[in-house]
Design an enzyme around this catalytic site. Structure first.
Site, PDB file in Angstrom:
ATOM      1  N   HIS A  55      36.735  26.725  35.115  1.00 13.64           N
ATOM      2  CA  HIS A  55      36.343  26.082  36.372  1.00 13.64           C
ATOM      3  C   HIS A  55      36.225  24.596  36.059  1.00 13.64           C
ATOM      4  CE1 HIS A  55      34.433  30.094  36.711  1.00 13.64           C
ATOM      5  NE2 HIS A  55      34.689  29.976  37.995  1.00 13.64           N
ATOM      6  N   ASP A  58      33.187  23.840  34.124  1.00 12.26           N
ATOM      7  CA  ASP A  58      33.026  24.403  32.775  1.00 12.26           C
ATOM      8  C   ASP A  58      33.480  23.345  31.766  1.00 12.26           C
ATOM      9  OD1 ASP A  58      32.512  26.855  33.986  1.00 12.26           O
ATOM     10  OD2 ASP A  58      34.546  27.617  33.657  1.00 12.26           O
ATOM     11  N   MET A  89      45.541  29.145  33.760  1.00 16.84           N
ATOM     12  CA  MET A  89      44.885  29.250  35.074  1.00 16.84           C
ATOM     13  C   MET A  89      43.680  28.309  35.131  1.00 16.84           C
ATOM     14  SD  MET A  89      41.915  30.784  36.441  1.00 16.84           S
ATOM     15  CE  MET A  89      41.356  32.481  36.229  1.00 16.84           C
ATOM     16  N   GLU A 182      40.835  35.937  44.905  1.00 19.47           N
ATOM     17  CA  GLU A 182      40.089  36.996  44.210  1.00 19.47           C
ATOM     18  C   GLU A 182      38.998  37.543  45.129  1.00 19.47           C
ATOM     19  OE1 GLU A 182      38.654  35.876  40.365  1.00 19.47           O
ATOM     20  OE2 GLU A 182      37.170  37.490  40.317  1.00 19.47           O
ATOM     21  N   LYS A 184      35.765  40.049  46.134  1.00 18.36           N
ATOM     22  CA  LYS A 184      34.570  40.688  45.569  1.00 18.36           C
ATOM     23  C   LYS A 184      33.724  41.137  46.747  1.00 18.36           C
ATOM     24  CE  LYS A 184      30.829  39.826  42.276  1.00 18.36           C
ATOM     25  NZ  LYS A 184      30.214  38.846  41.363  1.00 18.36           N
ATOM     26  N   GLU A 218      40.131  41.906  40.394  1.00 19.65           N
ATOM     27  CA  GLU A 218      39.258  42.094  39.220  1.00 19.65           C
ATOM     28  C   GLU A 218      38.748  43.528  39.190  1.00 19.65           C
ATOM     29  OE1 GLU A 218      36.264  39.187  38.070  1.00 19.65           O
ATOM     30  OE2 GLU A 218      34.829  40.809  37.762  1.00 19.65           O
ATOM     31  N   HIS A 221      35.187  44.165  40.474  1.00 22.33           N
ATOM     32  CA  HIS A 221      34.936  43.921  41.901  1.00 22.33           C
ATOM     33  C   HIS A 221      35.367  45.109  42.745  1.00 22.33           C
ATOM     34  CE1 HIS A 221      34.920  39.321  41.061  1.00 22.33           C
ATOM     35  NE2 HIS A 221      34.005  39.995  40.387  1.00 22.33           N
ATOM     36  N   ASP A 246      42.125  40.039  36.571  1.00 19.64           N
ATOM     37  CA  ASP A 246      40.867  39.873  35.820  1.00 19.64           C
ATOM     38  C   ASP A 246      40.437  41.231  35.284  1.00 19.64           C
ATOM     39  OD1 ASP A 246      40.746  37.185  36.246  1.00 19.64           O
ATOM     40  OD2 ASP A 246      38.939  37.203  37.488  1.00 19.64           O
ATOM     41  N   ASP A 256      26.657  43.223  39.205  1.00 18.77           N
ATOM     42  CA  ASP A 256      27.929  42.688  38.701  1.00 18.77           C
ATOM     43  C   ASP A 256      27.877  42.602  37.167  1.00 18.77           C
ATOM     44  OD1 ASP A 256      30.267  41.263  38.365  1.00 18.77           O
ATOM     45  OD2 ASP A 256      29.419  39.367  39.069  1.00 18.77           O
ATOM     46  N   ASP A 258      30.428  42.808  34.615  1.00 20.52           N
ATOM     47  CA  ASP A 258      31.423  42.056  33.829  1.00 20.52           C
ATOM     48  C   ASP A 258      31.440  42.481  32.361  1.00 20.52           C
ATOM     49  OD1 ASP A 258      32.314  40.614  36.032  1.00 20.52           O
ATOM     50  OD2 ASP A 258      31.014  38.901  35.644  1.00 20.52           O
ATOM     51  N   ASP A 288      37.859  38.576  32.294  1.00 18.69           N
ATOM     52  CA  ASP A 288      36.764  37.911  33.001  1.00 18.69           C
ATOM     53  C   ASP A 288      35.505  38.737  32.756  1.00 18.69           C
ATOM     54  OD1 ASP A 288      35.193  36.365  34.488  1.00 18.69           O
ATOM     55  OD2 ASP A 288      36.070  36.860  36.429  1.00 18.69           O
TER      56      ASP A 288
END
Ligand code: GLT
Ligand code: MN
Ligand code: MN
Length: 388
Positions: A55, A58, A89, A182, A184, A218, A221, A246, A256, A258, A288
């Site tokens: 991102h 980040d 990406m 994406e 979710k 993902e 999700h 993802d 969530d 992950d 992810d």
């Protein structure tokens, strides 16, 4: 024996936010030291990844000066070159800042919607300058807790206008970049708009330049919504829209999570890997996910290696599935076709329809035929458990 060693050809990628996740959660503070982007690139290079995604914030803190940004980006570029990694990406953080508390492209505040566009244009510039070919849109806070305060049709219109605007921007700048939406279902909002990959696919068809836009499904999700992820991926692939994926894991009905790829449901991970390998999906296999909050720095490396290793083991299992004579014999039996129905199928023709309407079927015989799915599935289970 396969060493399951990842190589760039496998297209394994991680986000800066994944291995860099310090273990903060809604109930607890970070448990691990923050890693710099350069440290993360080194960690991923050592682990055998192909690329690193980010991102905007980040990499470059939201309040960095232009001079600081130049410095950060040049250090990052050098680390990428030293470690042989690329940036396939990039994406925008449109969810952390309090400004986005009511969403970004669908906030009721027009200033927030305009700021979200500005932030995304700048983030696309950053991503494109580092070579990103896919740009992800995850509408983290584009949703509601209560529908009392948002006109749902306005929200769709605003989201559509934003994507059309940004497609125009990317084209105007001649960026070789495609967008991937994406979905979710919920978290961090009570309900997030366009909650499934199928909803995203339908929405794409309403945009000005649908050819520029695909999806980034993902695992977690779709599993949060109790859906079959591989089915969603298959629909996206069939539509020519699987631009990115993802990978992680998730128990249904939980927060969530992950989790590391394959950590929860090996069988569905297997069918997913098998699908991606069977169709020849050539894009990134992006993890992810993040390590358990109980992990220390060493265990985070084990987490990253584990994601890739499990993928490669499942890829080998998929090859075994294809080569297994008993499995193939059962599949041949299940899908047997003597061609007798060919004359009724395919495109509509008046004559064909008339002939089919007049054909006499032995309905009782059709109903008597069973399918040996128990035998087949047991073989898959034994394959996965390593006893075949
Ligand atoms: C965040 C989210 C992910 C998205 C990332 C891209 S950010 O971690 O949970 O699913 O892919 O914005
Ligand atoms: Mn997620
Ligand atoms: Mn994701």
């Amino acid at each position: 024996m396969n060493s399951y060693r990842p190589s760039p050809a496998h297209r394994f990628t991680f986000g800066l936010w994944t291995v860099g996740n310090p273990g903060r959660d809604p109930f607890g503070l970070p448990v691990r030291d923050a890693l710099s982007p350069v440290q993360i690139v080194k960690l991923l290079g050592d682990a055998g990844a192909y690329g690193v995604n980010f991102h905007d914030n980040d990499l470059v803190p939201v309040d960095a000066t232009p001079a600081q940004e130049r410095r950060i980006v040049s250090d990052f570029r050098k680390a990428l070159a030293d470690c042989g990694l690329c940036v396939p990406m990039a994406t925008t953080n449109l969810f952390s800042d309090p400004a986005f508390r009511d969403g970004a492209f669908t906030s009721n505040d027009p200033k927030v919607r305009a700021y979200a566009l500005q932030k995304t244009m700048r983030a696309i510039d950053l991503g494109a300058s580092l070579g990103a070919k896919v740009y992800v849109f995850w509408g983290g806070r584009d949703g509601t807790e209560t529908d009392a305060g948002k006109n749902l049709l306005d929200a769709q219109k605003w989201f559509r206008e934003a994507l059309n605007f940004l497609c125009g921007y990317a084209r105007d700048r001649k960026y070789a970049i495609k967008f991937a939406l994406e979905a979710k279902p919920n978290e961090p909002r009570g309900d997030i708009f366009l909650p499934t990959t199928g909803a995203m696919l339908a929405f794409i068809a309403t945009l000005d330049r649908p050819e520029m836009i695909g999806v980034n499904p993902e695992v977690a999700h779709e599993h949060m919504a109790g859906l079959n992820f591989t089915h969603a991926v298959a629909q996206a692939w069939d539509a020519g829209k699987l631009f990115h994926v993802d990978l992680n894991d998730q128990a249904p009905g939980r927060y969530d999570q992950d989790f590391r790829f394959g950590a929860h449901n090996i069988k569905s991970a297997f069918f997913l890997v098998k699908f991606l390998e069977d169709v020849g999906y050539a894009g990134s296999r992006h993890f992810d996910a993040h390590a358990y909050r109980t992990s220390d720095a060493e265990d985070v490396k084990a987490f990253a290696r584990g994601c890739m290793r499990t993928y490669l083991i499942l890829k080998e299992k998929a090859a075994q599935f294809r080569a297994d004579p008993e499995i193939q014999r059962l599949l041949a039996e299940i899908t047997a076709d003597d061609g007798a129905m060919d004359r009724f199928q395919g495109r509509f023709e008046k004559k064909k329809a008339a002939a089919l309407k007049g054909h006499k079927f032995d309905r009782a015989a059709l109903g008597r035929r069973g399918m040996p799915y128990e035998r087949l599935d047991q073989l898959v289970v034994e394959l996965l458990l390593g006893v075949r």
